[in-house]
Design a protein around this motif. Structure first.
Motif, PDB file in Angstrom:
ATOM      1  N   ASP A  72       5.083  -0.840  -7.701  1.00 20.06           N
ATOM      2  CA  ASP A  72       4.533  -1.528  -8.962  1.00 20.06           C
ATOM      3  C   ASP A  72       3.168  -2.100  -9.357  1.00 20.06           C
ATOM      4  O   ASP A  72       3.046  -3.012 -10.825  1.00 20.06           O
ATOM      5  N   ILE A  73       2.233  -2.130  -8.339  1.00 20.46           N
ATOM      6  CA  ILE A  73       1.485  -2.251  -8.836  1.00 20.46           C
ATOM      7  C   ILE A  73       0.297  -1.243  -9.422  1.00 20.46           C
ATOM      8  O   ILE A  73      -0.324  -1.082 -10.463  1.00 20.46           O
ATOM      9  N   TYR A  74       0.702   0.159  -8.975  1.00 22.37           N
ATOM     10  CA  TYR A  74       0.386   1.307  -9.968  1.00 22.37           C
ATOM     11  C   TYR A  74       1.226   1.380 -11.234  1.00 22.37           C
ATOM     12  O   TYR A  74       0.082   1.405 -12.545  1.00 22.37           O
ATOM     13  N   ALA A  75       2.504   0.835 -11.593  1.00 20.87           N
ATOM     14  CA  ALA A  75       2.843   0.334 -12.358  1.00 20.87           C
ATOM     15  C   ALA A  75       2.467  -0.380 -13.775  1.00 20.87           C
ATOM     16  O   ALA A  75       2.177  -0.360 -14.627  1.00 20.87           O
ATOM     17  N   GLY A  76       1.200  -1.423 -12.753  1.00 27.48           N
ATOM     18  CA  GLY A  76       0.807  -2.614 -13.623  1.00 27.48           C
ATOM     19  C   GLY A  76       1.914  -3.394 -13.780  1.00 27.48           C
ATOM     20  O   GLY A  76       1.485  -4.860 -14.764  1.00 27.48           O
ATOM     21  N   TYR A  77       3.067  -3.533 -13.225  1.00 25.92           N
ATOM     22  CA  TYR A  77       3.647  -4.558 -13.150  1.00 25.92           C
ATOM     23  C   TYR A  77       2.857  -5.971 -11.942  1.00 25.92           C
ATOM     24  O   TYR A  77       3.231  -6.835 -12.648  1.00 25.92           O
ATOM     25  N   LEU A  78       2.324  -5.666 -11.023  1.00 30.82           N
ATOM     26  CA  LEU A  78       1.739  -6.462 -10.540  1.00 30.82           C
ATOM     27  C   LEU A  78       0.169  -6.518 -10.122  1.00 30.82           C
ATOM     28  O   LEU A  78      -0.323  -5.175 -10.627  1.00 30.82           O
ATOM     29  N   MET A  79      -0.284  -6.665  -9.302  1.00 26.01           N
ATOM     30  CA  MET A  79      -1.916  -6.596  -9.469  1.00 26.01           C
ATOM     31  C   MET A  79      -1.938  -6.710  -8.212  1.00 26.01           C
ATOM     32  O   MET A  79      -1.695  -7.568  -7.055  1.00 26.01           O
ATOM     33  N   ARG A  80      -3.307  -7.247  -7.736  1.00 30.43           N
ATOM     34  CA  ARG A  80      -4.060  -7.386  -6.067  1.00 30.43           C
ATOM     35  C   ARG A  80      -4.661  -8.703  -6.608  1.00 30.43           C
ATOM     36  O   ARG A  80      -5.745  -8.130  -7.483  1.00 30.43           O
ATOM     37  N   ARG A  81      -5.034  -9.352  -5.720  1.00 33.05           N
ATOM     38  CA  ARG A  81      -5.862  -9.813  -5.939  1.00 33.05           C
ATOM     39  C   ARG A  81      -7.209 -10.054  -5.728  1.00 33.05           C
ATOM     40  O   ARG A  81      -8.109 -10.804  -6.944  1.00 33.05           O
ATOM     41  N   GLN A  82      -7.780  -9.133  -5.329  1.00 34.66           N
ATOM     42  CA  GLN A  82      -8.742  -8.373  -5.292  1.00 34.66           C
ATOM     43  C   GLN A  82      -8.769  -7.287  -4.696  1.00 34.66           C
ATOM     44  O   GLN A  82      -8.054  -6.292  -4.857  1.00 34.66           O
ATOM     45  N   GLY A  83     -10.344  -6.662  -5.545  1.00 34.40           N
ATOM     46  CA  GLY A  83      -9.959  -4.990  -5.800  1.00 34.40           C
ATOM     47  C   GLY A  83     -11.143  -4.642  -7.221  1.00 34.40           C
ATOM     48  O   GLY A  83     -11.755  -5.520  -7.842  1.00 34.40           O
ATOM     49  N   ASP A  84     -10.933  -3.737  -7.001  1.00 28.67           N
ATOM     50  CA  ASP A  84     -11.149  -3.018  -8.789  1.00 28.67           C
ATOM     51  C   ASP A  84     -10.024  -2.947  -9.449  1.00 28.67           C
ATOM     52  O   ASP A  84     -10.406  -2.200 -10.387  1.00 28.67           O
ATOM     53  N   GLY A  85      -9.566  -3.787  -9.547  1.00 27.95           N
ATOM     54  CA  GLY A  85      -8.132  -3.454 -10.494  1.00 27.95           C
ATOM     55  C   GLY A  85      -7.352  -2.408  -9.816  1.00 27.95           C
ATOM     56  O   GLY A  85      -7.102  -0.970  -9.571  1.00 27.95           O
ATOM     57  N   ASN A  86      -6.461  -1.971 -10.625  1.00 28.98           N
ATOM     58  CA  ASN A  86      -5.342  -0.860 -11.179  1.00 28.98           C
ATOM     59  C   ASN A  86      -6.378   0.291 -10.986  1.00 28.98           C
ATOM     60  O   ASN A  86      -6.805   1.357 -12.076  1.00 28.98           O
ATOM     61  N   PRO A  87      -6.026   0.968 -10.353  1.00 31.73           N
ATOM     62  CA  PRO A  87      -6.555   2.681 -10.134  1.00 31.73           C
ATOM     63  C   PRO A  87      -6.360   3.476 -11.754  1.00 31.73           C
ATOM     64  O   PRO A  87      -7.338   4.092 -11.636  1.00 31.73           O
ATOM     65  N   TYR A  88      -5.103   3.692 -11.401  1.00 34.79           N
ATOM     66  CA  TYR A  88      -5.030   4.094 -12.094  1.00 34.79           C
ATOM     67  C   TYR A  88      -5.635   3.614 -13.760  1.00 34.79           C
ATOM     68  O   TYR A  88      -5.597   4.428 -14.864  1.00 34.79           O
ATOM     69  N   ALA A  89      -5.719   3.325 -14.429  1.00 37.24           N
ATOM     70  CA  ALA A  89      -6.338   1.940 -15.700  1.00 37.24           C
ATOM     71  C   ALA A  89      -7.573   1.940 -14.978  1.00 37.24           C
ATOM     72  O   ALA A  89      -8.691   2.312 -16.603  1.00 37.24           O
ATOM     73  N   PHE A  90      -7.978   1.776 -14.292  1.00 32.35           N
ATOM     74  CA  PHE A  90      -9.473   2.333 -14.434  1.00 32.35           C
ATOM     75  C   PHE A  90      -9.986   3.597 -13.694  1.00 32.35           C
ATOM     76  O   PHE A  90     -11.156   3.740 -13.365  1.00 32.35           O
ATOM     77  N   GLN A  91      -8.951   5.179 -13.385  1.00 29.46           N
ATOM     78  CA  GLN A  91      -9.549   5.748 -13.670  1.00 29.46           C
ATOM     79  C   GLN A  91      -9.783   6.221 -12.120  1.00 29.46           C
ATOM     80  O   GLN A  91     -11.773   7.068 -12.227  1.00 29.46           O
ATOM     81  N   ASN A  92      -9.806   5.597 -10.782  1.00 30.11           N
ATOM     82  CA  ASN A  92     -10.345   5.500  -9.513  1.00 30.11           C
ATOM     83  C   ASN A  92      -9.971   5.914  -8.846  1.00 30.11           C
ATOM     84  O   ASN A  92      -8.966   6.179  -7.514  1.00 30.11           O
ATOM     85  N   VAL A  93      -9.062   7.556  -9.512  1.00 31.54           N
ATOM     86  CA  VAL A  93      -8.032   8.023  -8.528  1.00 31.54           C
ATOM     87  C   VAL A  93      -9.170   9.408  -8.164  1.00 31.54           C
ATOM     88  O   VAL A  93      -9.359   9.839  -9.118  1.00 31.54           O
ATOM     89  N   SER A  94      -9.014   9.765  -7.622  1.00 28.76           N
ATOM     90  CA  SER A  94      -9.778  10.514  -6.384  1.00 28.76           C
ATOM     91  C   SER A  94      -9.268  12.103  -6.126  1.00 28.76           C
ATOM     92  O   SER A  94      -8.015  11.858  -5.932  1.00 28.76           O
ATOM     93  N   SER A  95      -9.921  12.910  -6.270  1.00 23.08           N
ATOM     94  CA  SER A  95      -9.319  14.295  -5.833  1.00 23.08           C
ATOM     95  C   SER A  95      -8.965  14.580  -4.886  1.00 23.08           C
ATOM     96  O   SER A  95      -9.555  13.785  -3.604  1.00 23.08           O
ATOM     97  N   SER A  96      -7.483  15.065  -4.176  1.00 18.26           N
ATOM     98  CA  SER A  96      -6.970  15.252  -2.872  1.00 18.26           C
ATOM     99  C   SER A  96      -7.291  16.612  -2.298  1.00 18.26           C
ATOM    100  O   SER A  96      -6.814  17.376  -2.815  1.00 18.26           O
ATOM    101  N   SER A  97      -7.733  16.572  -0.839  1.00 19.67           N
ATOM    102  CA  SER A  97      -7.972  17.338  -0.443  1.00 19.67           C
ATOM    103  C   SER A  97      -6.828  18.098   0.034  1.00 19.67           C
ATOM    104  O   SER A  97      -6.518  19.423   1.003  1.00 19.67           O
TER     105      SER A  97
END
Length: 628
Positions: A72-97
């Protein structure tokens, strides 16, 4: 021998390309009769807490509350109190090996069991039963693989030396894999023992519940991602959901209770993960939600999506009292609202704690106890009753893990009055799993967690009926609304949905590309299942991730006195923190992702196949779109 064989079967490498030794000598012992099949199958129930595909909240032992709300955080329904915001909103999803859920050892374990059924000494009926159980578990796992990756290798047998074209071959097209899953589940529904192997085991109802969930997901994915051939999935969802609704005609009377208590014998619960005292796999979420560690909050614009008690939105309800120029308190925001909001986000209250924080008194202001009376003292008739009955309800005032009294909500992060626990930077503290019955001091969570329940099935049925037939006679009409959504609303104090009254103006803030009735069905799903792991799956299958995820996330309306000097307000027009030094406003949490030059990327609809897997087997290429 049985224990040794079981250990051998469960310790295999997660890589799809892993080769396995011949196990025929031990298999003759392990799979000899009904009881040995049962013993082996107990290990398959671990799929519900499998960290490769963890989806259902409450089943992760990690000391981090956000893991249970991640979807639900990833969906934008909820959020974390601290950090860099939703990783999908701010394109912080890194490549996975590696990782990302790309693992097939569980499929191998199921296939080992299936391969030994015909050679056992069981009756034909018993063989059909265990084949059905195996099909269910494999289907459950594959439904997750499909939801993440789309095309995945379909493996329906234990691979031998002659199966290199499968082991080192390309991915199987998504639609083909999904059809295999559907066919296996239909077989299981027709052949499994109706009551399974005892209480809280895989039975015909659990199979139907997975059919309901999987078919809605696959049908809507095919429809909104333009794959075609979706109607057979809507038909299957409707058919099996209705069978379950006939078998489970009653709901549990208390919505909040389903995540804060023991579920044995509870109405509407189809399958659940049981937790007991001193169990090694207990989860710690109920402990964390009573500490300073918990960091999950709800953006104000999602709070605004909850209906008022009259069944209308805050934009057109005469019962909504909040006004920017009038009463802009948290009390006004939460007053006359869907009670599911109060059970998800801690409502406002104030008490006077004793010097040692072990007892308390009411203040002289009736508004300070307004929501205490609703939540923990008198409670609304029909909302569950009771007075904080042990093992069930939330009670107020809230307290931390050591039972120290929290003097009030909202409890802002930047101005917490010396009480560093249960704080929320936005003011909107999410406490869906909070209860005072678990042994939080010993860091144990013993409240059970639902895996399948009739509440979800009813929502699946409602949505599938609309997707198949709109609001016509065979679609989502008033009769269907009364069978589903209105039954859910009855227990949370919200007026019935009247389908004929829902028009383009019913919610002026909705996504205007979505039919207004469908929007209300989706709204109901969001608030009913909030915090239970469905959000990110829903916004992706609807192909509506940008609408939810690209929103600016901000907190409730507050004053500078409430949030302290370090707190900031948001400039909603500019999408950043306001720097004018104003004295009140909506609390700043994160920048607007679009104004920041970021936002959802369509490649996120499917997960990346780990690059190491493609390096080992180039036939898995190309990767999913955008991840090449």
């Amino acid at each position: 021998m049985l224990a040794a064989a079981a250990i051998g079967f469960t310790s295999c490498n997660d890589s799809f390309m892993e080769r396995y030794p011949d196990t025929s000598l031990t298999e003759q012992t392990v799979f000899s009769n009904y009881n040995t099949f049962k013993t082996y199958a107990w290990g398959l129930y671990g799929v519900f807490t499998n960290t490769n595909i963890l989806r259902i909240p409450g089943t992760n032992g990690a000391y981090a509350s956000a893991t249970s709300y991640t979807s639900d955080i990833y969906a934008g329904y909820l959020m974390r109190r601290q950090g860099d915001g939703n990783p999908y909103a701010f394109q912080n999803v890194s490549s996975s090996s590696s990782g990302n859920g790309w693992a097939f050892s569980f499929v191998y374990r199921v296939n080992v069991m299936l391969a030994n059924i015909d050679n056992s000494g069981m009756t034909d009926a018993d063989k059909e039963h265990w084949r059905s159980v195996g099909y269910f578990f494999r289907a459950y796992y594959y439904s997750e693989l499909i939801a993440r990756f789309g095309d995945v290798p379909w493996v329906d047998r234990v691979l031998g030396d002659s199966d290199k074209e499968i082991a080192y071959g390309p991915r199987t097209p998504r639609k083909e894999v999904a059809d295999h899953v559907l066919n296996d589940l239909i077989y299981a529904e027709e052949h499994i023992k109706e009551e399974g192997d005892g209480e809280n085991t895989i039975n015909v109802h659990v199979v139907r519940a997975l059919l309901s969930r999987f078919c809605l997901f696959e049908g809507t994915w095919r429809k909104y991602h333009a794959l075609g051939d979706e109607d057979k999935y809507f038909d299957a969802c409707i058919t099996y959901s209705k069978k379950l609704m006939d078998s489970y005609p009653e709901l549990n009377s208390d919505w909040g209770e389903m995540l804060t208590s023991d579920l044995k014998g509870m109405k509407g619960i189809i399958l659940y993960k049981e937790y007991v005292e001193k169990e090694l796999t207990n989860y710690v979420l109920t402990h964390v939600e009573r500490t300073s560690t918990h960091n999950v909050e709800m953006p104000q614009h999602i709070i605004d999506m909850y209906l008022c008690k009259d069944g209308k939105t805050i934009h057109n309800s005469s019962e909504y009292e909040w006004s920017q120029d009038g009463d802009n308190s948290m009390n006004a925001t939460f007053r006359n609202r869907d009670l599911r909001l109060l059970e998800t986000v801690a409502p406002p209250y104030k008490v006077i704690p004793s010097a040692d924080n072990t007892s308390w008194e009411y203040t002289s202001d009736p508004k300070d106890r307004e929501f205490m009376d609703i939540m923990g003292i008198t409670r609304y008739t029909g909302f569950g009753g009771g007075n904080g009955e042990a093992g069930k309800h939330k009670v107020f005032p809230l307290m931390n893990w050591s039972a120290a009294i929290l003097k009030g909500m909202p409890h802002f992060f930047t101005n917490n009055g010396g009480q560093g626990f249960l704080v929320a930077r936005s003011g909107n503290y999410v406490y869906r799993y909070y209860n005072v019955w678990d042994n939080s001091k010993e860091n144990e969570g013993t409240s059970d967690v639902p895996l399948f329940k009739i509440d979800e099935v009813m929502l699946n049925y409602a949505e599938a009926k609309f997707e198949k037939g709109g609001t016509g006679a065979e679609g989502f009409n008033q009769t269907v609304a009364d069978l589903t959504i209105n039954k859910l609303r009855d227990r949370v104090g919200v007026a019935h949905m009247k389908v004929a009254e829902i028009n383009a103006g019913f919610d002026p803030k909705r996504d205007q590309t979505v039919d207004p009735v469908l929007w209300e069905i989706r709204r109901e799903r969001m608030v009913e299942l909030m915090g239970e792991g469905f959000g990110f799956y829903d916004v992706r299958r609807w192909k509506k991730a940008p609408w939810f995820i690209n929103k600016i996330q901000y907190g409730q309306w507050a004053t500078k006195e409430q949030i302290g000097d370090s707190g900031q307000f948001v400039d909603l027009e500019k999408g950043y923190a306001d720097t004018t030094g104003k004295k009140e406003g909506f609390i700043y949490m994160y920048n607007d992702p679009l104004v920041a030059g970021k936002g959802w990327l369509d490649k996120y609809y499917l997960y990346q196949v780990p690059t190491n897997e493609i390096a080992l087997n180039p036939e898995l290429a190309p990767n999913n779109p955008g991840w090449e």
